[in-house]
Design an enzyme around this catalytic site. Sequence first.
Site, short mmCIF file in Angstrom:
data_model
loop_
_atom_site.label_atom_id
_atom_site.label_comp_id
_atom_site.label_asym_id
_atom_site.label_seq_id
_atom_site.Cartn_x
_atom_site.Cartn_y
_atom_site.Cartn_z
N ARG A 80 -44.60 -0.90 57.17
CA ARG A 80 -43.73 0.04 57.52
C ARG A 80 -42.93 -0.04 59.09
NH1 ARG A 80 -42.77 4.53 57.93
NH2 ARG A 80 -41.57 5.40 55.97
N ASP A 106 -54.43 9.84 63.69
CA ASP A 106 -55.05 8.35 63.38
C ASP A 106 -56.69 8.51 63.64
OD1 ASP A 106 -52.64 7.48 62.77
OD2 ASP A 106 -52.10 6.26 64.42
N CYS A 162 -45.99 5.80 51.50
CA CYS A 162 -47.14 5.18 51.81
C CYS A 162 -48.24 6.17 51.30
CB CYS A 162 -47.13 4.49 52.83
SG CYS A 162 -47.50 5.39 54.33
N LYS A 187 -52.48 -2.16 68.27
CA LYS A 187 -51.68 -2.86 67.07
C LYS A 187 -50.42 -2.03 67.05
CE LYS A 187 -52.26 -0.62 62.74
NZ LYS A 187 -51.04 0.05 62.23
N ASN A 188 -50.50 -0.73 67.40
CA ASN A 188 -49.37 0.16 67.13
C ASN A 188 -48.45 0.01 68.60
OD1 ASN A 188 -49.93 1.18 64.83
ND2 ASN A 188 -50.76 2.90 65.32
N ASP A 215 -35.11 9.41 58.72
CA ASP A 215 -33.89 10.00 58.95
C ASP A 215 -33.71 10.36 60.60
OD1 ASP A 215 -36.21 11.84 58.62
OD2 ASP A 215 -34.71 13.54 58.86
N LEU A 216 -34.84 10.57 61.19
CA LEU A 216 -34.71 10.73 62.41
C LEU A 216 -34.11 9.35 63.26
CD1 LEU A 216 -37.60 12.90 63.19
CD2 LEU A 216 -35.33 13.67 63.37
N ARG A 222 -55.93 -4.18 58.17
CA ARG A 222 -54.60 -4.13 59.05
C ARG A 222 -54.62 -3.63 60.43
NH1 ARG A 222 -51.03 -0.24 56.15
NH2 ARG A 222 -49.67 -0.71 57.70
N ARG A 258 -43.04 9.40 54.49
CA ARG A 258 -42.49 8.90 55.88
C ARG A 258 -41.09 8.61 55.88
NH1 ARG A 258 -47.16 4.98 57.72
NH2 ARG A 258 -46.36 5.37 59.71
N PRO A 259 -40.35 9.46 55.95
CA PRO A 259 -38.78 9.14 56.07
C PRO A 259 -38.36 8.63 57.64
CG PRO A 259 -39.37 11.64 56.31
CD PRO A 259 -40.50 11.12 56.05
N ILE A 307 -49.63 16.24 61.13
CA ILE A 307 -48.45 15.27 61.27
C ILE A 307 -48.15 14.57 59.96
CG2 ILE A 307 -47.93 13.09 62.37
CD1 ILE A 307 -48.57 14.95 64.40
C1 EPZ Z 1 -47.01 5.96 64.02
O1 EPZ Z 1 -45.82 6.00 62.74
C2 EPZ Z 1 -47.95 5.21 63.72
N1 EPZ Z 1 -47.57 3.70 63.42
C3 EPZ Z 1 -48.89 5.76 62.93
O2 EPZ Z 1 -50.05 4.99 62.45
C4 EPZ Z 1 -49.42 7.02 63.38
O3 EPZ Z 1 -50.06 7.88 62.30
C5 EPZ Z 1 -48.01 7.93 63.70
O4 EPZ Z 1 -46.90 7.22 64.44
C6 EPZ Z 1 -48.28 9.49 64.22
O5 EPZ Z 1 -48.73 9.27 65.51
C7 EPZ Z 1 -47.30 2.85 64.16
O6 EPZ Z 1 -47.18 2.95 65.45
C8 EPZ Z 1 -46.95 1.34 63.68
P1 EPZ Z 1 -44.00 9.29 63.14
P2 EPZ Z 1 -44.39 6.65 62.63
O7 EPZ Z 1 -42.63 8.86 62.89
O8 EPZ Z 1 -43.86 6.35 63.96
C9 EPZ Z 1 -42.19 12.52 60.21
C10 EPZ Z 1 -51.73 3.88 61.65
O9 EPZ Z 1 -52.64 4.28 61.10
N2 EPZ Z 1 -40.82 11.82 60.52
O10 EPZ Z 1 -44.47 9.66 64.53
O11 EPZ Z 1 -43.90 5.96 61.55
C11 EPZ Z 1 -43.20 11.91 59.73
O12 EPZ Z 1 -43.21 12.03 58.17
C12 EPZ Z 1 -50.57 4.49 61.52
O13 EPZ Z 1 -51.85 3.16 62.59
C13 EPZ Z 1 -39.76 12.60 59.78
O14 EPZ Z 1 -39.64 13.60 59.27
O15 EPZ Z 1 -44.77 8.21 62.56
C14 EPZ Z 1 -44.31 12.36 60.18
O16 EPZ Z 1 -44.69 13.63 59.33
C15 EPZ Z 1 -50.08 5.36 60.38
N3 EPZ Z 1 -38.50 11.72 60.05
C16 EPZ Z 1 -43.93 12.68 61.60
O17 EPZ Z 1 -42.52 12.74 61.43
C17 EPZ Z 1 -38.36 10.60 60.62
O18 EPZ Z 1 -37.36 10.06 60.68
C18 EPZ Z 1 -44.69 11.76 62.55
O19 EPZ Z 1 -44.05 10.39 62.18
C19 EPZ Z 1 -39.51 9.86 61.31
C20 EPZ Z 1 -40.74 10.70 60.97
#
Ligand code: EPZ
Length: 443
Positions: free
Chosen positions: A96, A320, A120, A22-23, A128-129, A412, A125-126, A342
């Site tokens: 998201r 995950d 969520c 899915k991801n 900003d990056l 999901r 889950r910001p 994370i």
């Molecule tokens: C992906 O989410 C996955 N979703 C998530 O899987 C997974 O848990 C996550 O990566 C971490 O491996 C999909 O691929 C659809 P991140 P993503 O941006 O990309 C912080 C599942 O259960 N952050 O890598 O949204 C954030 O808050 C889902 O299948 C910022 O601070 O996660 C977190 O602490 C849930 N600013 C960390 O980084 C940003 O702009 C990693 O988040 C973006 C993220």
Amino acid sequence: MDVFVIEGGRRLSGSIRIHGSKNAALPLMAACLLTDEPMILSDVPNLSDIRNMTRLLGELGVHSGIEDTDHGQTITHRVTDATQSHARYEIVRTMRASISTLGPLLAKRGSARVSLPGGCAIGQRPVDLHLRGLEALGAKITLEGGDIEATAPNGRLIGAPVFLGGPFGSTVLGTANILSAATLARGTTIIESAACEPEIVDLANMLNAMGAKIRGAGSPRITIEGVDELGGTSHRVMPDRIEAGTYMCAAAITGSDLTLENCPLDAMMSATDTLGHMGIDVEVNDRNGDPMRSSCTISRSGEIKPVQITTQPHPGFPTDLQAQFMALLCLSNGNSVITEKIFPERFLHVAELSRMGAQIHRQGATAVVTGVKELTGAPVMASDLRASAGLVIAALAARGTTIINRVYHIDRGYEQLEEKLSGVGASIRRADAEEFADSAMSI
Ligand code: EPZ
């Protein structure tokens, strides 16, 4: 609303085929916005998130032809109308990963309006990056009525160095967004502190097949030389390492011998290494010429040994799989320590596992799991996708009946979960929540 009814204590045997990820599939689907030519994705899992992404792409002018096959779906995407670039809140709030359309829309159409995803169940889950990365490529970004409005001056992004490191490491979907956007930028982009997740490698492989020039995907530094246009392609989605890890936990907790086919072992070393320390064997039967599509058998002869787990970006232990491993450790013969680096709030399953007799003490982003002799079935509540998978694992080993409410969370991310598990001997069925109204009310 559906519930799962699980009678614990059955041993599992046989074989399960792992579906496409899915991801990986979600950003791959969004990348169809980068080309006018057809893009064919096979091994796409049939899940509600995928249906939501198809609906969103439809609103963005993409026609999707869906064909069911023995191995998931084959979806042919083709952009037929490039005038609509608004990803509305009504869809974004259900998923998201809709944010993955931002980079491709901006790169190809010169502007995009994507609703800002809210928080969520697994924490803040910001994005900003994502936004800083696109700004580094020259985008002008404002916030209007809860929507991100982004435009590329003169219609095209400009390659630049982009740093994607944040307080919790890199960002997976942020890397996917910047990577996709940079393929059509003028000049060279270097993403530093890029996410190294295998789903990023899958995306880069597909983009390269479409004509992009990407080097270094899978490492923290990715270099992208922008091109003027991308063509169509056919791509098979990589298998789901989290689904595979979940079934490994199901086999381990029930003391079963279970074979997994189409298993992306090469992307799972932290999980299989941890299982090894817990006394669980993962034997490779056949790498099928591609270690990302292996056949392996999971087995356990002795007790489950306690371990320390810290979730980290890939190649570290994946967040995950944290809930599923916690469920497994509930039956270990000692104390385990799980630290979530994370999503520090991702512990909603702790209270539900405790309802089943688990002994878990949480302090901040760390949980100490003291193994117990047995878990007992109970009515419990699914709260998010992976927390719910953890409850299924616990229920498979628990004495008596567990009723898991709100299984739409599981739907999901796990295709045919109950068919796959009952096919290898588990007692699990889907039922209408009405049938268990009393147990649901007692929660
Ligand atoms: C992906 O989410 C996955 N979703 C998530 O899987 C997974 O848990 C996550 O990566 C971490 O491996 C999909 O691929 C659809 P991140 P993503 O941006 O990309 C912080 C599942 O259960 N952050 O890598 O949204 C954030 O808050 C889902 O299948 C910022 O601070 O996660 C977190 O602490 C849930 N600013 C960390 O980084 C940003 O702009 C990693 O988040 C973006 C993220």
